[in-house]
Design an enzyme around this catalytic site. Structure first.
Site, PDB file in Angstrom:
ATOM      1  N   LYS A  27      60.789  -1.723  58.830  1.00  0.00           N
ATOM      2  CA  LYS A  27      59.461  -2.242  58.509  1.00  0.00           C
ATOM      3  C   LYS A  27      59.439  -3.741  58.779  1.00  0.00           C
ATOM      4  CE  LYS A  27      58.780   1.580  55.393  1.00  0.00           C
ATOM      5  NZ  LYS A  27      58.653   2.118  54.040  1.00  0.00           N
ATOM      6  N   LYS A  59      52.327  -3.524  54.690  1.00  0.00           N
ATOM      7  CA  LYS A  59      52.216  -3.251  53.255  1.00  0.00           C
ATOM      8  C   LYS A  59      53.180  -4.128  52.443  1.00  0.00           C
ATOM      9  CE  LYS A  59      56.162  -0.787  53.061  1.00  0.00           C
ATOM     10  NZ  LYS A  59      57.245  -0.649  52.069  1.00  0.00           N
TER      11      LYS A  59
END
Length: 374
Positions: free
Chosen positions: A134, A219
């Site tokens: 990520k 996120k």
């Protein structure tokens, strides 16, 4: 696509796939456990799963790799969980990948370019990759997703897997979901779905690599904002508002970067579900909470070292990378939450600015063609 409909995802019944996990932190160790349990059950996979370990010396004086292979447990990053006897730790990166035709990348994103450069010319030409990472790299020409970095440097196809995946919960076999993002090759996506799926870990696939990957990346920036709210005891209403604003900015940023990104992706596990779980219980939220409680007087580097036992934050570096993109394009006012998170992280603004600067609604029509995404 349902895991129950994928029968090994292999058009050549005589071909066996060999799996290597590149990375052995908290999530990497959990991934190796998942994969190792499934390779024993699926006839088209070799039983053994190699796991590359960045070698460390433990306080006992022993090498981490030796302890993993002796005790079948990553005592530093996933203590108390048995990985499976068919998971073999290997401190030699090139040796770990040399026979594998299914490569699972799961390391902090800031290390990936260096890892890939070491692997140029060392991986099989028929290998398939999947990234559980990520984050993104920002280059002069713009943002580069980790899946693209892998594909460009190694010359192989790369899918992604993202979702509401707090690793310790999956390690304890609590029910959760994930999303595989793929390009064109549905058969390859089915193979990954089949390899990762268990009764407690439900995996689906969507043809949207960039959308899935950007959800997993962005996120973490929103999770920092949620942590600031928690650290300042602002309450659940404020946190919900910050999460909503964050999801809106995630969606608009993703669609401005890649027009191919699909709206439905944000309703998969990789989207809203991952955002919720990360803002409630992830490491980025946890450290941002501590940062705010200390009034921003202790750095994220200091708190990371103290609180995460060697694990790495992704949100702070991602916030910086996103800010670089926004600055180059003059988009800071379009993304007040993303911009403010970075400025708080570097000490330019106090943690309380998270609500002062995020409460107005930007005019997305300022960017040509973006109004349709609002």
């Amino acid at each position: 696509m349902s895991p129950t409909t994928a029968i090994d995802g292999n058009s050549n019944p005589n071909k066996k796939f060999k799996v290597t996990v590149v990375g052995s932190g908290n999530w990497g160790s959990v991934a190796a456990k998942l994969l190792g349990s499934n390779t024993l059950k699926l006839s088209s996979f070799h039983d053994e799963v190699r796991m590359w370990v960045f070698e460390e010396t433990l306080p006992s004086g022993e090498k981490l790799t030796d302890v993993i292979n002796r005790d079948n447990e990553n005592v530093k990053y996933l203590p108390g969980i048995k990985l499976g006897r068919n998971v073999v730790a290997d401190p030699d990166l090139v040796n770990a990948v040399k026979d594998a035709n299914m490569l699972v990348f799961v390391t902090p994103h800031q290390f990936m370019e260096g890892i890939c450069k070491k692997l140029v010319g060392k991986v099989r030409s028929d290998a398939e990759a999947i990234s559980l990472i990520k984050g993104m790299e920002v280059k002069m020409e713009g943002p580069c997703m980790i899946s693209s970095l892998i594909s460009e440097l190694l010359g192989i196809n790369c899918c992604v897997l993202m979702g509401a995946n707090i690793a310790n919960e999956i390690a304890k076999e609590m029910f959760s979901e994930a999303t595989v993002g793929y390009r064109e090759h549905r058969e390859v996506a089915e193979r990954w779905v089949n390899l990762f799926s268990t009764t407690y870990f439900i995996v689906s696939a969507v043809e949207d690599v960039e959308g899935v990957e950007l959800c997993g990346t962005l996120k973490n920036v929103v999770a920092l904002a949620a942590g600031f709210v928690d650290g300042l005891d602002m309450g659940n209403n404020t946190k919900a508002a910050i999460m909503r604003i964050g999801l809106r900015e995630m969606r608009v940023f993703s669609k401005l970067m890649f027009s191919s990104v699909k709206d439905n992706t944000f309703f998969e596990s990789c989207g809203v579900a991952d955002l919720i779980t990360t803002c409630l219980g992830g490491r980025n939220r946890k450290v941002a909470d501590a940062f705010a409680r200390n009034g921003g007087k202790r750095s994220f580097d200091e708190l990371e070292a103290e609180m995460l036992q060697g694990q790495k934050l992704q949100g702070v570096s991602t916030a910086k990378e996103v800010y670089e993109v926004l600055s180059k394009r003059g988009w800071q006012e379009l993304f007040p939450l993303f911009t403010t998170v970075h400025e708080i992280s570097i000490g330019r603004l106090p943690p309380s600015a998270i609500v002062e600067y995020s409460e107005h609604t930007p005019n997305f029509s300022l960017v040509e063609g973006s109004a349709q995404y609002y």
